[in-house]
Design a protein around this motif. Structure first.
Motif, PDB file in Angstrom:
ATOM      1  N   GLY B 181       0.804  -1.217   0.000  1.00  0.00           N
ATOM      2  CA  GLY B 181       0.000   0.000   0.000  1.00  0.00           C
ATOM      3  C   GLY B 181       0.839   1.270   0.000  1.00  0.00           C
ATOM      4  O   GLY B 181       0.590   2.207  -0.762  1.00  0.00           O
ATOM      5  N   GLU B 182       1.877   1.298   0.852  1.00  0.00           N
ATOM      6  CA  GLU B 182       2.665   2.527   0.973  1.00  0.00           C
ATOM      7  C   GLU B 182       3.358   2.860  -0.343  1.00  0.00           C
ATOM      8  O   GLU B 182       3.500   4.027  -0.704  1.00  0.00           O
ATOM      9  N   VAL B 183       3.789   1.816  -1.086  1.00  0.00           N
ATOM     10  CA  VAL B 183       4.469   2.055  -2.365  1.00  0.00           C
ATOM     11  C   VAL B 183       3.465   2.520  -3.413  1.00  0.00           C
ATOM     12  O   VAL B 183       3.706   3.481  -4.152  1.00  0.00           O
ATOM     13  N   LEU B 184       2.317   1.851  -3.447  1.00  0.00           N
ATOM     14  CA  LEU B 184       1.291   2.241  -4.423  1.00  0.00           C
ATOM     15  C   LEU B 184       0.817   3.670  -4.178  1.00  0.00           C
ATOM     16  O   LEU B 184       0.558   4.422  -5.117  1.00  0.00           O
ATOM     17  N   ALA B 185       0.763   4.053  -2.910  1.00  0.00           N
ATOM     18  CA  ALA B 185       0.321   5.409  -2.580  1.00  0.00           C
ATOM     19  C   ALA B 185       1.272   6.433  -3.178  1.00  0.00           C
ATOM     20  O   ALA B 185       0.853   7.453  -3.739  1.00  0.00           O
ATOM     21  N   VAL B 186       2.583   6.155  -3.050  1.00  0.00           N
ATOM     22  CA  VAL B 186       3.578   7.062  -3.614  1.00  0.00           C
ATOM     23  C   VAL B 186       3.421   7.128  -5.124  1.00  0.00           C
ATOM     24  O   VAL B 186       3.488   8.203  -5.731  1.00  0.00           O
ATOM     25  N   MET B 187       3.172   5.953  -5.743  1.00  0.00           N
ATOM     26  CA  MET B 187       3.042   5.919  -7.196  1.00  0.00           C
ATOM     27  C   MET B 187       1.794   6.686  -7.658  1.00  0.00           C
ATOM     28  O   MET B 187       1.819   7.386  -8.671  1.00  0.00           O
ATOM     29  N   LYS B 188       0.741   6.572  -6.874  1.00  0.00           N
ATOM     30  CA  LYS B 188      -0.504   7.257  -7.229  1.00  0.00           C
ATOM     31  C   LYS B 188      -0.319   8.764  -7.169  1.00  0.00           C
ATOM     32  O   LYS B 188      -0.698   9.500  -8.090  1.00  0.00           O
ATOM     33  N   HIS B 202       0.733  -6.528 -11.216  1.00  0.00           N
ATOM     34  CA  HIS B 202      -0.461  -7.349 -11.084  1.00  0.00           C
ATOM     35  C   HIS B 202      -1.481  -6.694 -10.166  1.00  0.00           C
ATOM     36  O   HIS B 202      -2.509  -7.297  -9.844  1.00  0.00           O
ATOM     37  N   GLU B 203      -1.164  -5.477  -9.714  1.00  0.00           N
ATOM     38  CA  GLU B 203      -2.073  -4.791  -8.799  1.00  0.00           C
ATOM     39  C   GLU B 203      -3.236  -4.196  -9.586  1.00  0.00           C
ATOM     40  O   GLU B 203      -3.187  -3.057 -10.058  1.00  0.00           O
ATOM     41  N   MET B 204      -4.273  -4.974  -9.752  1.00  0.00           N
ATOM     42  CA  MET B 204      -5.387  -4.542 -10.606  1.00  0.00           C
ATOM     43  C   MET B 204      -6.164  -3.383  -9.989  1.00  0.00           C
ATOM     44  O   MET B 204      -6.749  -2.559 -10.690  1.00  0.00           O
ATOM     45  N   GLY B 205      -6.095  -3.283  -8.658  1.00  0.00           N
ATOM     46  CA  GLY B 205      -6.737  -2.153  -7.992  1.00  0.00           C
ATOM     47  C   GLY B 205      -6.083  -0.857  -8.430  1.00  0.00           C
ATOM     48  O   GLY B 205      -6.739   0.141  -8.745  1.00  0.00           O
ATOM     49  N   PHE B 206      -4.772  -0.874  -8.471  1.00  0.00           N
ATOM     50  CA  PHE B 206      -4.011   0.291  -8.900  1.00  0.00           C
ATOM     51  C   PHE B 206      -4.347   0.615 -10.354  1.00  0.00           C
ATOM     52  O   PHE B 206      -4.579   1.769 -10.712  1.00  0.00           O
ATOM     53  N   ALA B 207      -4.407  -0.446 -11.180  1.00  0.00           N
ATOM     54  CA  ALA B 207      -4.698  -0.238 -12.605  1.00  0.00           C
ATOM     55  C   ALA B 207      -6.055   0.427 -12.768  1.00  0.00           C
ATOM     56  O   ALA B 207      -6.218   1.399 -13.504  1.00  0.00           O
ATOM     57  N   ARG B 208      -7.018  -0.101 -12.059  1.00  0.00           N
ATOM     58  CA  ARG B 208      -8.387   0.416 -12.184  1.00  0.00           C
ATOM     59  C   ARG B 208      -8.466   1.877 -11.745  1.00  0.00           C
ATOM     60  O   ARG B 208      -9.123   2.689 -12.369  1.00  0.00           O
ATOM     61  N   GLU B 209      -7.787   2.181 -10.661  1.00  0.00           N
ATOM     62  CA  GLU B 209      -7.930   3.486 -10.040  1.00  0.00           C
ATOM     63  C   GLU B 209      -7.060   4.561 -10.682  1.00  0.00           C
ATOM     64  O   GLU B 209      -7.468   5.704 -10.811  1.00  0.00           O
ATOM     65  N   VAL B 210      -5.824   4.183 -11.068  1.00  0.00           N
ATOM     66  CA  VAL B 210      -4.845   5.197 -11.472  1.00  0.00           C
ATOM     67  C   VAL B 210      -4.583   5.218 -12.972  1.00  0.00           C
ATOM     68  O   VAL B 210      -4.322   6.267 -13.544  1.00  0.00           O
ATOM     69  N   ALA B 211      -4.620   4.008 -13.617  1.00  0.00           N
ATOM     70  CA  ALA B 211      -4.166   3.948 -15.012  1.00  0.00           C
ATOM     71  C   ALA B 211      -5.108   4.651 -15.966  1.00  0.00           C
ATOM     72  O   ALA B 211      -6.317   4.712 -15.740  1.00  0.00           O
ATOM     73  N   ASP B 212      -4.495   5.206 -17.032  1.00  0.00           N
ATOM     74  CA  ASP B 212      -5.313   5.727 -18.128  1.00  0.00           C
ATOM     75  C   ASP B 212      -5.638   4.606 -19.100  1.00  0.00           C
ATOM     76  O   ASP B 212      -6.691   4.590 -19.714  1.00  0.00           O
ATOM     77  N   ARG B 213      -4.653   3.688 -19.262  1.00  0.00           N
ATOM     78  CA  ARG B 213      -4.853   2.562 -20.178  1.00  0.00           C
ATOM     79  C   ARG B 213      -4.258   1.315 -19.573  1.00  0.00           C
ATOM     80  O   ARG B 213      -3.332   1.352 -18.773  1.00  0.00           O
ATOM     81  N   VAL B 214      -4.793   0.177 -19.976  1.00  0.00           N
ATOM     82  CA  VAL B 214      -4.224  -1.108 -19.578  1.00  0.00           C
ATOM     83  C   VAL B 214      -3.832  -1.857 -20.844  1.00  0.00           C
ATOM     84  O   VAL B 214      -4.629  -1.944 -21.784  1.00  0.00           O
ATOM     85  N   VAL B 215      -2.583  -2.344 -20.838  1.00  0.00           N
ATOM     86  CA  VAL B 215      -2.115  -3.135 -21.968  1.00  0.00           C
ATOM     87  C   VAL B 215      -1.962  -4.566 -21.497  1.00  0.00           C
ATOM     88  O   VAL B 215      -1.326  -4.829 -20.480  1.00  0.00           O
ATOM     89  N   LYS B 227      -9.000   1.261 -22.115  1.00  0.00           N
ATOM     90  CA  LYS B 227      -9.183   1.968 -20.848  1.00  0.00           C
ATOM     91  C   LYS B 227      -9.500   0.936 -19.776  1.00  0.00           C
ATOM     92  O   LYS B 227     -10.110  -0.095 -20.076  1.00  0.00           O
ATOM     93  N   PRO B 228      -9.108   1.218 -18.514  1.00  0.00           N
ATOM     94  CA  PRO B 228      -9.277   0.220 -17.460  1.00  0.00           C
ATOM     95  C   PRO B 228     -10.718  -0.283 -17.352  1.00  0.00           C
ATOM     96  O   PRO B 228     -10.952  -1.490 -17.234  1.00  0.00           O
ATOM     97  N   GLU B 229     -11.622   0.650 -17.424  1.00  0.00           N
ATOM     98  CA  GLU B 229     -13.030   0.275 -17.260  1.00  0.00           C
ATOM     99  C   GLU B 229     -13.432  -0.788 -18.275  1.00  0.00           C
ATOM    100  O   GLU B 229     -13.985  -1.821 -17.933  1.00  0.00           O
ATOM    101  N   GLN B 230     -13.034  -0.521 -19.523  1.00  0.00           N
ATOM    102  CA  GLN B 230     -13.376  -1.452 -20.594  1.00  0.00           C
ATOM    103  C   GLN B 230     -12.646  -2.781 -20.404  1.00  0.00           C
ATOM    104  O   GLN B 230     -13.234  -3.847 -20.565  1.00  0.00           O
ATOM    105  N   PHE B 231     -11.341  -2.702 -20.037  1.00  0.00           N
ATOM    106  CA  PHE B 231     -10.543  -3.916 -19.896  1.00  0.00           C
ATOM    107  C   PHE B 231     -11.112  -4.816 -18.808  1.00  0.00           C
ATOM    108  O   PHE B 231     -11.224  -6.028 -18.972  1.00  0.00           O
ATOM    109  N   PHE B 232     -11.489  -4.195 -17.681  1.00  0.00           N
ATOM    110  CA  PHE B 232     -11.947  -5.033 -16.569  1.00  0.00           C
ATOM    111  C   PHE B 232     -13.387  -5.513 -16.757  1.00  0.00           C
ATOM    112  O   PHE B 232     -13.730  -6.583 -16.284  1.00  0.00           O
ATOM    113  N   THR B 233     -14.203  -4.721 -17.441  1.00  0.00           N
ATOM    114  CA  THR B 233     -15.607  -5.131 -17.572  1.00  0.00           C
ATOM    115  C   THR B 233     -15.879  -5.888 -18.859  1.00  0.00           C
ATOM    116  O   THR B 233     -16.723  -6.780 -18.896  1.00  0.00           O
TER     117      THR B 233
END
Lengths: 245, 253, 294
Positions: B181-188, B202-215, B227-233
């Motif tokens: 968590g502490e590392v992801l917080a810094v990255m966010k 592999h932190e999909m929570g981070f991808a969903r919340e922070v990323a503009d795109r997922v490859v 986009k994360p929304e599309q990738f996950f849904t």
């Protein structure tokens, strides 16, 4: 057979007319120290360069380093000293050879220090190489990724760690160079073992001479050992061994 | 020199082989615009770590082109050291220099590579340490820090060069769960500041919340870029669906 | 004990030397059936290795006479003779610790050494001189000023330069060869201007060199010294045997032949001839055998 040991012989005037016998050994100690220490400086410099060469991503340079180590490590020191002293001056252009033989100052000392240095460099190179290879690969990548050039990476990141790793094996090489310097008597350097033989010859006090010189060698080895231990302690980084990843 | 229109990172038909037979990157085409945060994911062995390492040429490529901020990275005439100054890289195993203190770890490259005066470099380093919450550890050595703390220092070290791009190669996979968590917080926080980032994780929570795109990468091929929304849904490929099932609910396959 | 002593003496006197109880080296040889002879690898023509395993030379010939006499006096059917190579550094310790029983090399009989070991009656007289390159122009010790001079480590020659009156005022650079071959190599390769050593050894090295005409023995006699066959100290029985055997050989006509064989004729392996007629000192030494050291 009785062992008639005359320890006072060390204070007696020597038959060579060079003062008491202990001064013979003192002269020998000076040459042993000068040869071993000069040789060690050469060995560290050349050995570090060769050791680094062998880890570089440029095949020809690495090969050059490998060849150096194989040649200088596998030919007996005595043969190497003979080669530099007797053969080399006959191989080079005559003028240079003549200079080496007749005008070069302290030819035995210079030949011995260089020969010993180059021989020991091969052994140092082996230690430096394995020290470098023992570091996690990520260290090099981490430095490169920040924009360090390869020389900077070695100088600032890899070597400071590698040398800390190799202090213990280098300690034994450092101790070895004092012992190996005795081989230089074969080319006439009047170092400690040479003077011991002279003392044996003139005084015929075999056991006393050997015991005195043995004590000196042991003292040297002990001093080197303590010195390196001090260095190791001084260079120690909190938790570095095992914490390198 | 970079205009908003041109991408910060651009892959053009990039191929890479390990040895003769292992085709690890297959015809990769990808763009990352300035300020964009792109998460790269995929099963292990998919080539995602290799992909991110080709950007600063820690891994050379066999053919194709890689452009960073308008400079071709895989051109032999490019000063790769100069380019690497612009590209921060955070490793899975932190790779802090164990023989240097936290402060020296951060200031080494600015002082030696960018020739920034020591006091200025140290001031910047302290600001960065404040940002990652480790100002009090400036004199500690890496071995005395926790994994999470080491990774935060590593991020500060990368930022000290004032890079255009930050690359993260599985930055949390070597960490104990409570430190992720502490590392992801810094990255966010970094992403919110507008940094261009490419993150293998592999932190999909981070991808969903922070990323503009997922490859999504599999066997060296980019299968999804969305986009994360599309990738996950609504993932488009079976492989991506299977991957998401495994990673989101590993106990219920 | 006191009462028995006269009786023992009487028995000893009546039975003669043969019945005397064996001590020292002779007892050791009798008990073990072997005698170990210390020899040199390359002290031509005194003691050197010929081919693989055969040790020959002037000293070895004399020692063989002694060994024959030992076998005879001990009435041994067979005597195992072991040749043990020694160097100038190892010969005294190996004698003292009992490894070798007799040393047949080219060892100077000196007073200093007599504190440690004993010598049979002197067997040769050598002069210490120097070998130089024939074209060097060096004719005297005085010509050596400022020049490098080589001697062999562990021998007694290097001090003579310092001690010779003409050597007192000059400054030479001392070089040291590990053995005579190396010392001669230094002369041959011009590392040294002169090689100071026993004239016999110098003559042998010159004769065996590629171009003997390039070298010559020159300059003053720096010193003269007797060579002796070395044995253990405080071993009167064995010393008596050695001395009497050598004296007998010296007085016999065979001595001329032995000398001529090694110093006046071509010798193996290269067939070189040292061509050194017997010096007056040497004749005197054979006429009046003595174990006096210098």
């Amino acid at each position: 057979m009785t062992l008639n040991l005359n320890w006072g012989i060390l204070l007696e005037e020597s038959a060579t007319g060079d003062g008491p016998y202990w001064t013979l050994l003192a002269t020998g100690l000076q040459w042993t120290l000068a040869t071993a220490l000069t040789g060690w400086v050469i060995a560290l410099l050349v050995g570090s360069i060769v050791g680094v060469l062998r880890t570089l991503p440029y095949r020809p340079l690495a090969l050059l380093g490998d060849i150096y180590v194989e040649v200088f490590r596998n030919i007996p020191l005595l043969v190497q000293l003979f080669f530099w002293f007797f053969v080399w001056p006959e191989v080079v252009p005559q003028e240079i050879g003549r200079w080496m033989k007749q005008d070069m100052p302290y030819p035995e000392f210079i030949t011995a220090a260089l020969g010993l240095g180059w021989f020991t460099a091969a052994r140092v190179a082996e230690q430096v190489k394995s020290g470098i290879l023992s570091l996690p690969r990520g260290q090099k990548n981490a430095a490169l990724a920040l924009g360090f050039s390869l020389p900077q990476t070695y100088r600032l990141v890899i070597l400071p760690q590698a040398f800390r790793v190799v202090i213990p094996p280098l300690t034994s090489e450092f101790m070895n160079i004092f012992k190996n310097s005795a081989a230089a008597l074969a080319i006439g350097l009047t170092e400690l073992t040479f003077q011991m033989k002279q003392m044996v010859e003139y005084s015929n006090e075999v056991i006393v001479s050997i015991a005195a010189v043995t004590t000196i060698y042991m003292t040297l080895a002990f001093a080197v050992n303590r010195g390196m231990a001090w260095l190791e302690k001084k260079a120690r980084v909190p938790g570095m061994i095992g914490g390198g990843r | 020199m970079n205009t908003d229109a041109s991408p910060m990172i651009r892959f053009v038909n990039v191929n890479k082989w390990y040895g003769r037979d292992h085709h690890v990157l297959k015809n990769i085409n990808l763009e990352v615009r300035q300020g964009e945060v792109v998460v790269v994911c995929g099963p292990s062995g998919s080539g995602k770590s290799t992909l991110i390492r080709t950007i600063n040429q820690l891994e050379p490529i066999n053919n194709g082109e890689i452009w960073v901020d308008g400079i071709r990275a895989n051109d032999p005439r490019t000063n790769i050291n100069k380019l690497r100054e612009e590209v921060g890289f955070v490793f899975q195993h932190f790779n802090l220099y164990p023989h240097l203190s936290v402060l020296d770890n951060i200031t080494l490259a600015p002082i030696q590579v960018k020739k920034i005066p020591k006091d200025l470099a140290e001031r910047t380093a302290m600001e960065l340490l404040e940002r990652v919450g480790l100002a009090n550890k400036k004199d500690a050595y890496p071995a005395n820090l926790s994994g999470g703390q080491q990774q935060r220092v590593a991020i500060a070290r990368g930022l000290a060069m004032n890079p255009q791009v930050m690359l993260f190669d599985e930055p949390t996979s070597a960490l104990d769960p409570e430190m992720i968590g502490e590392v992801l917080a810094v990255m966010k926080q970094l992403a919110e500041s507008g940094m261009t980032m490419m993150v293998v994780t592999h932190e999909m929570g981070f991808a969903r919340e922070v990323a503009d795109r997922v490859v999504f990468l599999d066997q060296g091929v980019i299968l999804e870029d969305a986009k994360p929304e599309q990738f996950f849904t609504d993932p488009q490929t079976d492989r991506a669906k299977q991957f998401l099932r495994q990673i989101l609910a590993p106990m219920h396959q | 004990m006191k009462k028995l002593l006269p009786l023992a003496m009487a028995i000893a006197l009546s039975a003669g030397a043969q019945a005397e109880e064996l001590t020292g080296t002779l007892k050791k040889v009798k008990d073990t059936g072997r005698i170990v002879v210390g020899v040199r690898d390359a002290s031509q023509p005194f003691s050197y290795l010929l081919g693989n395993k055969q040790y020959v030379g002037y000293s070895v010939d004399l020692c063989n006479k002694i060994v024959d006499q030992v076998q005879k006096e001990l009435k041994l059917k067979t005597l195992d003779v072991v040749y043990q190579p020694v160097t100038s550094q190892t010969r005294i310790p190996l004698m003292q610790n009992g490894t070798i029983d007799l040393e047949c090399g080219s060892t100077t009989n000196s007073m200093e050494r007599q504190k440690q070991v004993a010598f049979g009656v002197n067997m040769f007289w050598v002069n210490v001189r120097m070998a130089v390159k024939a074209n060097s122009g060096i004719k005297s010790v005085a010509d050596l000023n400022g020049k490098p001079v080589v001697t062999t480590t562990g021998t007694t020659s290097d001090r003579y330069i310092k001690m010779h009156e003409k050597g007192k005022s000059i400054d030479v650079k001392n070089l040291y060869g590990k053995d005579h071959d190396e010392s001669f190599l230094m002369l041959e390769t011009d590392r040294a201007a002169a090689f100071v050593m026993d004239d016999t050894l110098l003559a042998a090295k010159i004769a065996a060199s590629k171009n003997p005409k390039d070298f010559m023995i020159a300059g003053e006699v720096l010193s003269g010294e007797p060579y002796g066959i070395m044995l253990r100290k405080d071993d009167p029985q064995f010393k008596k045997l050695v001395d009497s055997t050598l004296t007998a050989v010296y007085k016999s006509p065979e001595m001329e032949k032995i000398y001529a064989k090694w110093f006046m004729s071509p010798i193996q392996p290269k067939g070189v001839n040292l061509n050194m007629p017997m010096s007056d000192k040497m004749k005197e030494l054979l006429k009046n055998p003595s174990d006096k050291g210098i």
